[in-house]
Motif scaffolding. Structure first.
Motif, mmCIF file in Angstrom:
data_model
loop_
_atom_site.group_PDB
_atom_site.id
_atom_site.type_symbol
_atom_site.label_atom_id
_atom_site.label_comp_id
_atom_site.label_asym_id
_atom_site.label_seq_id
_atom_site.Cartn_x
_atom_site.Cartn_y
_atom_site.Cartn_z
ATOM 1 N N MET A 1 -12.747 1.849 -2.181
ATOM 2 C CA MET A 1 -11.618 1.904 -1.260
ATOM 3 C C MET A 1 -10.398 2.491 -1.981
ATOM 4 O O MET A 1 -10.073 2.071 -3.093
ATOM 5 C CB MET A 1 -11.292 0.495 -0.741
ATOM 6 C CG MET A 1 -10.176 0.458 0.295
ATOM 7 S SD MET A 1 -9.774 -1.228 0.815
ATOM 8 C CE MET A 1 -11.341 -1.757 1.522
ATOM 9 N N ASP A 2 -9.710 3.468 -1.371
ATOM 10 C CA ASP A 2 -8.560 4.079 -2.015
ATOM 11 C C ASP A 2 -7.334 3.170 -1.923
ATOM 12 O O ASP A 2 -7.344 2.142 -1.235
ATOM 13 C CB ASP A 2 -8.268 5.460 -1.429
ATOM 14 C CG ASP A 2 -7.965 5.416 0.072
ATOM 15 O OD1 ASP A 2 -7.464 4.381 0.550
ATOM 16 O OD2 ASP A 2 -8.217 6.412 0.754
ATOM 17 N N THR A 3 -6.276 3.556 -2.611
ATOM 18 C CA THR A 3 -5.076 2.711 -2.687
ATOM 19 C C THR A 3 -4.442 2.504 -1.322
ATOM 20 O O THR A 3 -4.031 1.390 -0.976
ATOM 21 C CB THR A 3 -4.053 3.350 -3.648
ATOM 22 O OG1 THR A 3 -4.643 3.508 -4.935
ATOM 23 C CG2 THR A 3 -2.822 2.474 -3.766
ATOM 24 N N ARG A 4 -4.363 3.572 -0.546
ATOM 25 C CA ARG A 4 -3.740 3.457 0.779
ATOM 26 C C ARG A 4 -4.504 2.464 1.649
ATOM 27 O O ARG A 4 -3.896 1.608 2.310
ATOM 28 C CB ARG A 4 -3.702 4.826 1.465
ATOM 29 C CG ARG A 4 -2.912 4.839 2.766
ATOM 30 C CD ARG A 4 -2.857 6.248 3.353
ATOM 31 N NE ARG A 4 -1.930 6.313 4.468
ATOM 32 C CZ ARG A 4 -2.233 5.960 5.724
ATOM 33 N NH1 ARG A 4 -3.464 5.527 5.997
ATOM 34 N NH2 ARG A 4 -1.330 6.038 6.682
ATOM 35 N N SER A 5 -5.819 2.564 1.658
ATOM 36 C CA SER A 5 -6.632 1.653 2.458
ATOM 37 C C SER A 5 -6.499 0.221 1.963
ATOM 38 O O SER A 5 -6.462 -0.725 2.766
ATOM 39 C CB SER A 5 -8.100 2.081 2.419
ATOM 40 O OG SER A 5 -8.268 3.358 2.984
ATOM 41 N N SER A 6 -6.409 0.035 0.641
ATOM 42 C CA SER A 6 -6.263 -1.308 0.079
ATOM 43 C C SER A 6 -4.959 -1.951 0.534
ATOM 44 O O SER A 6 -4.917 -3.145 0.865
ATOM 45 C CB SER A 6 -6.309 -1.242 -1.450
ATOM 46 O OG SER A 6 -7.559 -0.793 -1.902
ATOM 47 N N ILE A 7 -3.896 -1.155 0.565
ATOM 48 C CA ILE A 7 -2.595 -1.675 1.001
ATOM 49 C C ILE A 7 -2.642 -2.054 2.480
ATOM 50 O O ILE A 7 -2.143 -3.113 2.886
ATOM 51 C CB ILE A 7 -1.493 -0.633 0.730
ATOM 52 C CG1 ILE A 7 -1.319 -0.434 -0.775
ATOM 53 C CG2 ILE A 7 -0.178 -1.076 1.364
ATOM 54 C CD1 ILE A 7 -0.358 0.690 -1.138
ATOM 55 N N ILE A 8 -3.248 -1.206 3.288
ATOM 56 C CA ILE A 8 -3.335 -1.489 4.720
ATOM 57 C C ILE A 8 -4.179 -2.736 4.974
ATOM 58 O O ILE A 8 -3.819 -3.594 5.796
ATOM 59 C CB ILE A 8 -3.918 -0.271 5.478
ATOM 60 C CG1 ILE A 8 -2.917 0.879 5.472
ATOM 61 C CG2 ILE A 8 -4.285 -0.650 6.911
ATOM 62 C CD1 ILE A 8 -3.452 2.157 6.078
ATOM 63 N N GLN A 9 -5.280 -2.858 4.278
ATOM 64 C CA GLN A 9 -6.141 -4.036 4.427
ATOM 65 C C GLN A 9 -5.379 -5.303 4.047
ATOM 66 O O GLN A 9 -5.470 -6.332 4.730
ATOM 67 C CB GLN A 9 -7.378 -3.894 3.539
ATOM 68 C CG GLN A 9 -8.352 -2.824 3.979
ATOM 69 C CD GLN A 9 -9.362 -3.326 5.004
ATOM 70 O OE1 GLN A 9 -9.136 -4.323 5.669
ATOM 71 N NE2 GLN A 9 -10.472 -2.622 5.114
ATOM 72 N N ALA A 10 -4.609 -5.238 2.964
ATOM 73 C CA ALA A 10 -3.830 -6.396 2.536
ATOM 74 C C ALA A 10 -2.762 -6.736 3.573
ATOM 75 O O ALA A 10 -2.549 -7.917 3.909
ATOM 76 C CB ALA A 10 -3.177 -6.115 1.179
ATOM 77 N N ALA A 11 -2.095 -5.722 4.096
ATOM 78 C CA ALA A 11 -1.057 -5.950 5.098
ATOM 79 C C ALA A 11 -1.644 -6.547 6.373
ATOM 80 O O ALA A 11 -1.057 -7.454 6.982
ATOM 81 C CB ALA A 11 -0.342 -4.637 5.416
ATOM 82 N N ALA A 12 -2.815 -6.056 6.787
ATOM 83 C CA ALA A 12 -3.463 -6.578 7.996
ATOM 84 C C ALA A 12 -3.845 -8.044 7.834
ATOM 85 O O ALA A 12 -3.667 -8.856 8.757
ATOM 86 C CB ALA A 12 -4.694 -5.741 8.330
ATOM 87 N N ALA A 13 -4.362 -8.401 6.662
ATOM 88 C CA ALA A 13 -4.750 -9.790 6.413
ATOM 89 C C ALA A 13 -3.530 -10.709 6.417
ATOM 90 O O ALA A 13 -3.548 -11.797 6.999
ATOM 91 C CB ALA A 13 -5.496 -9.888 5.089
#
Length: 234
Positions: A1-13
């Motif tokens: 998972m790239d950095t952008r996706s990791s940030i979005i996943q964290a924000a969604a959680a």
């Protein structure tokens, strides 16, 4: 998972777990194990991050709508679309409220796609002669009502404790925009003319061979739109 996706996943959680419906960029960065400058470089600001996060959450819902097999009866699809919309709001209240929040400056792309998918179903109904109003107008009516009842259910549960309210509002709105098929004998002639105009308008681009010039087609479309919205002149 790239950095952008990791940030979005964290924000969604974090958004899903937030009691207030808000998240801080600091908390998101800690959860994603990145520094804040990285977040701002990728999303511009918190508003951009939230818009991207909402698109991510809504994409899971819209993916099902995109992949759904069309039934033979578009009215069944329309009902299912309303019910799925409400169910999504109840399951994701924070993301749903943010989607329609006036404080969010960056409009999520999911809003436009949700409207487009709704219009597709209504255009199928129009082609069958089952709409009282043009598909675009019907889509705005349905989306406004569906959004309104969903926001009421998740924002003021003490005032709206019964989720069945969504079904009652759905059926009331559909009675307003839809004609029965076949057309009942006691239907007012004005409604029949509006439905006929709406049906022809929805199929105007498919007429082959082209019997009219572009100017004539534009004029006919304008007339049909006026009849579909306001009825024929006396």
């Amino acid at each position: 998972m790239d950095t952008r996706s990791s940030i979005i996943q964290a924000a969604a959680a974090l958004l899903a777990q937030s009691p207030s419906g808000d998240v801080s960029t600091r908390a998101v960065c800690e959860a994603a194990s990145v520094q804040q400058p990285v977040l701002y470089r990728l999303f511009g600001d918190k508003d951009g991050l939230l818009a991207a996060t909402i698109d991510h959450v809504w994409d899971q819902y819209l993916a099902g709508k995109r992949a759904a097999k069309k039934s033979e009866d578009p009215l069944s699809d329309l009902r299912a679309g309303w019910d799925n919309h409400t169910a999504f709001a109840l399951a994701n209240p924070n993301a749903y409220k943010l989607m329609f929040s006036p404080t969010l400056r960056s409009e999520p792309e999911a809003a436009a796609e949700a409207m487009r998918l709704l219009c597709e179903v209504l255009e199928r109904l129009a082609a069958q002669g089952r709409l009282r109003v043009p598909p675009g107008q019907a889509a705005r009516m349905v989306m406004a009502a569906n959004t309104g009842v969903a926001l009421a259910l998740i924002s003021r549960p003490s005032l709206y404790p019964d989720a069945h309210l969504s079904v009652l509002v759905r059926d009331a709105v559909y009675r307003t925009i839809l004609l029965d098929t076949p057309v009942p004998g006691d239907l007012r002639a004005d409604d029949v003319r509006k439905a006929a105009a709406t049906t022809l308008l929805s199929s105007l681009d498919e007429l082959t061979p082209e019997p009219l010039t572009s100017a004539e087609s534009a004029l006919l479309a304008q007339w049909l739109t006026l009849i579909a919205e306001f009825g024929p002149a006396d």
